[in-house]
Design a protein around this motif. Structure first.
Motif, mmCIF file in Angstrom:
data_model
loop_
_atom_site.group_PDB
_atom_site.id
_atom_site.type_symbol
_atom_site.label_atom_id
_atom_site.label_comp_id
_atom_site.label_asym_id
_atom_site.label_seq_id
_atom_site.Cartn_x
_atom_site.Cartn_y
_atom_site.Cartn_z
ATOM 1 N N LYS A 64 11.195 52.644 5.695
ATOM 2 C CA LYS A 64 10.605 53.218 4.485
ATOM 3 C C LYS A 64 9.582 54.259 4.892
ATOM 4 O O LYS A 64 8.705 53.987 5.722
ATOM 5 C CB LYS A 64 9.933 52.128 3.647
ATOM 6 N N GLN A 65 9.679 55.443 4.322
ATOM 7 C CA GLN A 65 8.700 56.490 4.598
ATOM 8 C C GLN A 65 7.435 56.213 3.798
ATOM 9 O O GLN A 65 7.483 56.093 2.569
ATOM 10 C CB GLN A 65 9.257 57.860 4.231
ATOM 11 N N ALA A 70 3.978 58.368 8.866
ATOM 12 C CA ALA A 70 4.004 56.903 8.988
ATOM 13 C C ALA A 70 5.208 56.313 8.268
ATOM 14 O O ALA A 70 5.633 56.803 7.216
ATOM 15 C CB ALA A 70 2.723 56.294 8.425
ATOM 16 N N GLY A 71 5.738 55.248 8.858
ATOM 17 C CA GLY A 71 6.856 54.537 8.266
ATOM 18 C C GLY A 71 6.651 53.040 8.341
ATOM 19 O O GLY A 71 5.795 52.544 9.084
ATOM 20 N N TYR A 104 7.032 60.678 12.950
ATOM 21 C CA TYR A 104 6.041 59.669 12.585
ATOM 22 C C TYR A 104 5.140 59.382 13.780
ATOM 23 O O TYR A 104 5.584 59.384 14.921
ATOM 24 C CB TYR A 104 6.707 58.368 12.146
ATOM 25 N N LYS A 105 3.900 59.094 13.490
ATOM 26 C CA LYS A 105 2.926 58.726 14.518
ATOM 27 C C LYS A 105 2.722 57.217 14.585
ATOM 28 O O LYS A 105 2.210 56.697 15.569
ATOM 29 C CB LYS A 105 1.575 59.399 14.261
ATOM 30 N N LYS A 149 2.689 49.919 15.433
ATOM 31 C CA LYS A 149 3.037 50.514 16.719
ATOM 32 C C LYS A 149 2.762 51.998 16.642
ATOM 33 O O LYS A 149 3.266 52.692 15.754
ATOM 34 C CB LYS A 149 4.511 50.271 17.033
ATOM 35 N N SER A 150 1.960 52.480 17.586
ATOM 36 C CA SER A 150 1.738 53.926 17.693
ATOM 37 C C SER A 150 2.934 54.552 18.370
ATOM 38 O O SER A 150 3.464 54.019 19.354
ATOM 39 C CB SER A 150 0.464 54.210 18.498
#
Length: 151
Positions: A64-65, A70-71, A104-105, A149-150
């Motif tokens: 999911k966005q 970020a997700g 995503y970060k 999680k990065s």
């Protein structure tokens, strides 16, 4: 194992997702289940993949966005006939790579506590997820856990 996008119209994936929801509800206190139903997984901000082996559904997972960077991992479930075959890890790795491809970060997820959730927690921690703060619209509780999680 073939991992592919899924439009959620097939009976096998609908049955697996129904079992996922049922399992979450039976192993969680009232008000603590945040698993998406079929309609929630069909929104434009959610992408779903399924894993197949010679026409047999092995598992499902979704991304999911949350924002441009970020997700959130949703609806991770392995069919009981395919446990301990690396299905969950394969889907999780696929989702992580897709999140990176999207730029995503950070990836996050919410799950529960207790014996029923330990296999999933081990899987997530194996791939570098760490416990952290609640995110989005989630409310922290003694039952819910939030992992990040990065990337």
């Amino acid at each position: 194992m073939d991992i592919r996008l899924d439009d959620l119209t097939g009976k096998p994936v609908q049955t697996l997702l129904a079992a996922h929801l049922s399992g979450m509800q039976s192993n969680s206190p009232p008000g603590s289940v945040y698993a998406l139903d079929l309609s929630g997984l069909k929104t434009p901000d959610v992408t779903v993949w399924t894993a197949w082996d010679h026409g047999h559904l092995m598992g499902v997972g979704a991304l999911k966005q949350l924002s441009d960077v970020a997700g959130e991992i949703k609806s991770m479930r392995t069919d009981s006939a395919h446990l301990r075959k690396g299905v969950g890890l394969s889907i999780l790795n696929h989702i992580i790579e897709e999140a990176r491809r999207r730029g995503y970060k950070r990836l996050s997820l919410e799950t529960g506590s207790g014996d029923e959730f330990e296999p999933a927690l081990r899987l997530y921690r194996k791939r570098g997820f760490e416990n952290g703060e609640a995110f989005g619209n989630y409310k922290a509780s003694t039952f819910n856990q939030f992992l990040h999680k990065s990337l």
